[in-house]
Design a protein around this motif. Structure first.
Motif, PDB file in Angstrom:
ATOM      1  N   LEU A 141     -38.996  55.032 -26.384  1.00  0.00           N
ATOM      2  CA  LEU A 141     -38.925  55.144 -24.929  1.00  0.00           C
ATOM      3  C   LEU A 141     -40.212  54.698 -24.251  1.00  0.00           C
ATOM      4  O   LEU A 141     -40.287  54.664 -23.019  1.00  0.00           O
ATOM      5  N   GLN A 142     -41.232  54.374 -25.041  1.00  0.00           N
ATOM      6  CA  GLN A 142     -42.487  53.886 -24.470  1.00  0.00           C
ATOM      7  C   GLN A 142     -42.371  52.416 -24.111  1.00  0.00           C
ATOM      8  O   GLN A 142     -41.672  51.649 -24.767  1.00  0.00           O
ATOM      9  N   GLU A 143     -43.096  52.022 -23.087  1.00  0.00           N
ATOM     10  CA  GLU A 143     -43.088  50.621 -22.672  1.00  0.00           C
ATOM     11  C   GLU A 143     -43.836  49.781 -23.699  1.00  0.00           C
ATOM     12  O   GLU A 143     -44.891  50.170 -24.196  1.00  0.00           O
ATOM     13  N   ALA A 144     -43.286  48.628 -24.020  1.00  0.00           N
ATOM     14  CA  ALA A 144     -43.928  47.731 -24.984  1.00  0.00           C
ATOM     15  C   ALA A 144     -45.186  47.126 -24.370  1.00  0.00           C
ATOM     16  O   ALA A 144     -45.343  47.047 -23.153  1.00  0.00           O
ATOM     17  N   LYS A 145     -46.077  46.677 -25.242  1.00  0.00           N
ATOM     18  CA  LYS A 145     -47.335  46.076 -24.813  1.00  0.00           C
ATOM     19  C   LYS A 145     -47.093  44.829 -23.976  1.00  0.00           C
ATOM     20  O   LYS A 145     -47.886  44.466 -23.120  1.00  0.00           O
ATOM     21  N   GLY A 146     -45.989  44.180 -24.215  1.00  0.00           N
ATOM     22  CA  GLY A 146     -45.620  42.943 -23.539  1.00  0.00           C
ATOM     23  C   GLY A 146     -44.609  42.228 -24.412  1.00  0.00           C
ATOM     24  O   GLY A 146     -44.220  42.740 -25.458  1.00  0.00           O
ATOM     25  N   LEU A 147     -44.206  41.046 -24.015  1.00  0.00           N
ATOM     26  CA  LEU A 147     -43.323  40.253 -24.860  1.00  0.00           C
ATOM     27  C   LEU A 147     -44.170  39.584 -25.927  1.00  0.00           C
ATOM     28  O   LEU A 147     -45.099  38.827 -25.622  1.00  0.00           O
ATOM     29  N   CYS A 148     -43.850  39.870 -27.196  1.00  0.00           N
ATOM     30  CA  CYS A 148     -44.647  39.302 -28.285  1.00  0.00           C
ATOM     31  C   CYS A 148     -44.163  37.880 -28.578  1.00  0.00           C
ATOM     32  O   CYS A 148     -42.956  37.637 -28.705  1.00  0.00           O
TER      33      CYS A 148
END
Length: 426
Positions: A172-179
Motif C-alpha cells: 500500500l506504500q507509494e513506489a519510488k517512481g516508475l523503474c
C-alpha cells in the motif's frame, strides 16, 4: 471537471473491474487511452481513485459497514461502488472537501436512476465524513491492509505474523517512481537523466544497478520521445536481478523460455554487447509480436523471438544453451501494487495448478542447459510453494543441478516482490 464527470467515468471503470472481472491494469490503460486528451491532473485523478478503490476494497467495505445497516454485498453494484469511492476520497484524497464529495456522489446516484437511494448514499457518506478523524479499530490484518484472509493465513504460515504485516503494508506504500532500465548501448545513464530532466521529468539513477533509474512527473510513458527511441525500457529493479545473476559472458547462447514482453531477454542481449545470441520464446503469436516490437524499439541485433510452448520439448535445443532463463507463469502475488486486483482473483486451487505448470516447464526446459551451464528460475511472487519449495522439489528430481544462489525479494518502495534462483548444471 465541468466538461465531463470524472467520477462517473471512474465509477464505470470500477464496476467493470470489481463486478465484471476486467483486469485493472489492462482496463485502465484502455480508459486512459480513450481519454488521452484529458488534462494531466484529470488522468491522475482517474488513476488514483480507481486503483485506490481496488487496492483498499476490503478496508473501504469495513468502513461503509460501520454506518450502513445494509451489508455491502447486498447493495446494488452501482451504489456500493460510489460509496467505496466516496469513502476513499474522504480518507485518502487531500484537497477535496468532504461535503463536496458527498454532494457529487448523491448527484451521481440521481443521474444514474437511483433517486430513491440518494438519501442512503448521502447519509452513509456524511456519517463517514463526520467520523473520519477518529482512529479505526481494525479487527485483523486482512481488513487493515485489504488483503484476502486466505493469503494472509498463507503468509503467516510461511513468514510469521510480523513479516506478513510488513509485506501487506508495503503493497500500500507509494513506489519510488516508475523503474526503468536504461539501454546503455544507445545512451549513457547521465545523458538520459539530463534529457529527461529537460522535459521536466524527474529521474533518479539507482545506486546499485547502473542501468536502473526511477522516473516521475510525467503524464504517459508513450509520450516520452526517449522511450520510442529505445533509450529505456520499463522494467522493475527486481526483474533486472535476473540477467545480473546469470554470470553472462560475451558470446553466450541464451534461451528465455517465457520471455514476453521481453525485458529480461533484452537485458541479457545488452549485457553481451551485440555478441552471442538470445532466443526469446513465448506461447502465442501475440506475445511474440510484443517481444519483437520491443526488440525493434531497443534496436538489439543479437536477439530474436519465436513462438514455442514451453511445456513441449524442443529436441534441437537440448544441451545448447549456456543460460536458460525460466521466468515462469505464477500467481503474481509480488506485484500486487501494480495489479491490485490480483489478490482478489487468485485462489488456492489456482496456486496448485500454477505449481503443476511450473514443475512441468522446469522438467522440460532444464534439458536445454549445457553441462556447466545455468538455469535461472524466477517468479514475481512471494509464495513459497512456487519458489523455495518448487526448487527443492526440482532438485530431488534433477540431481544434476545444484543451487548456487537463491533470493526472495519482498516488496518495498524500490521494487516488487520477486524470487530468483540460480541453478548450476554439473
Amino acid at each position: 471537471m465541468a466538461r465531463y464527470n470524472l467520477r462517473e467515468i471512474a465509477t464505470d471503470a470500477l464496476i467493470e473491474i470489481t463486478e465484471h472481472g476486467q483486469f485493472s491494469h489492462i482496463y485502465m490503460k484502455m480508459v486512459l487511452d480513450k481519454y488521452a486528451y484529458f488534462e494531466k491532473n484529470e488522468r491522475a485523478f482517474l488513476t488514483r481513485i480507481v486503483n485506490g478503490c481496488v487496492e483498499r476494497k476490503i478496508e473501504l467495505d469495513y468502513i461503509i459497514m460501520l454506518y450502513s445497516k445494509t451489508p455491502v454485498s447486498k447493495m446494488k453494484p452501482f451504489i456500493r461502488t460510489i460509496l467505496r469511492m466516496g469513502v476513499y476520497e474522504i480518507y485518502y484524497m487531500d484537497g477535496i472537501r468532504a461535503a463536496a464529495t458527498c454532494d457529487e456522489y448523491v448527484k451521481l446516484a440521481k443521474k444514474r436512476g437511483f433517486q430513491g437511494l440518494s438519501g442512503f448514499v448521502n447519509g452513509v457518506l456524511r456519517n463517514v465524513a463526520r467520523n473520519s478523524d477518529r482512529p479505526l479499530d481494525y479487527p485483523d490484518i486482512s481488513t487493515r491492509y485489504s488483503m484476502p484472509q486466505w493469503i494472509v493465513d498463507k503468509w503467516i504460515s510461511d513468514y510469521g505474523f510480523d513479516k506478513t504485516a510488513q509485506i501487506c503494508e508495503a503493497f500500500l506504500q507509494e513506489a519510488k517512481g516508475l523503474c526503468i532500465r536504461i539501454n546503455t548501448a544507445l545512451v549513457k545513464p547521465d545523458e538520459l537523466k539530463r534529457r529527461l530532466e529537460r522535459h521536466g521529468i524527474a529521474c533518479a539513477l539507482d545506486e546499485d544497478i547502473s542501468e536502473a533509474a526511477y522516473i516521475s512527473g510525467f503524464d504517459s510513458v508513450t509520450a516520452i520521445a526517449e522511450f520510442f527511441e529505445g533509450m529505456f525500457y520499463i522494467q522493475d529493479y527486481s526483474s533486472m536481478q535476473v540477467a545480473h545473476n546469470c554470470n553472462i559472458k560475451t558470446g553466450y547462447n541464451i534461451i528465455d523460455v517465457c520471455a514476453a514482453p521481453g525485458g529480461k531477454a533484452l537485458h541479457a542481449a545488452e549485457i553481451m554487447q551485440g555478441t552471442g545470441h538470445v532466443q526469446a520464446r513465448d506461447l502465442t503469436d501475440k506475445k511474440v509480436a510484443i517481444i519483437r516490437e520491443n526488440i525493434d524499439r531497443q534496436r538489439a541485433s543479437n536477439i530474436d523471438a519465436i513462438q514455442w510452448d514451453a511445456t513441449k520439448l524442443d529436441d534441437s535445443a537440448i544441451e545448447s544453451a549456456d543460460v536458460v532463463i525460466a521466468d515462469l507463469p505464477c500467481s503474481g502475488l509480488g506485484i500486487i501494487r501494480k495489479k491490485p486486483d490480483i489478490k482478489y482473483n487468485e485462489s488456492k486451487e489456482q496456486l496448485d495448478e500454477l505449481c503443476a505448470l511450473q514443475r512441468n516447464i522446469l522438467d522440460t526446459v532444464c534439458q536445454y542447459v549445457k553441462p556447466g551451464g545455468t538455469l535461472l528460475y524466477s517468479t514475481c511472487t512471494i509464495n513459497k510453494d512456487e519458489n523455495e519449495l518448487q526448487v527443492a522439489d526440482f532438485i530431488k528430481r534433477h540431481q544434476e543441478f545444484t543451487v548456487s544462489f537463491e533470493k526472495q525479494l519482498f516488496p518495498s518502495e524500490k521494487h516488487d516482490g520477486f524470487y530468483l534462483c540460480k541453478l548450476q548444471k554439473k
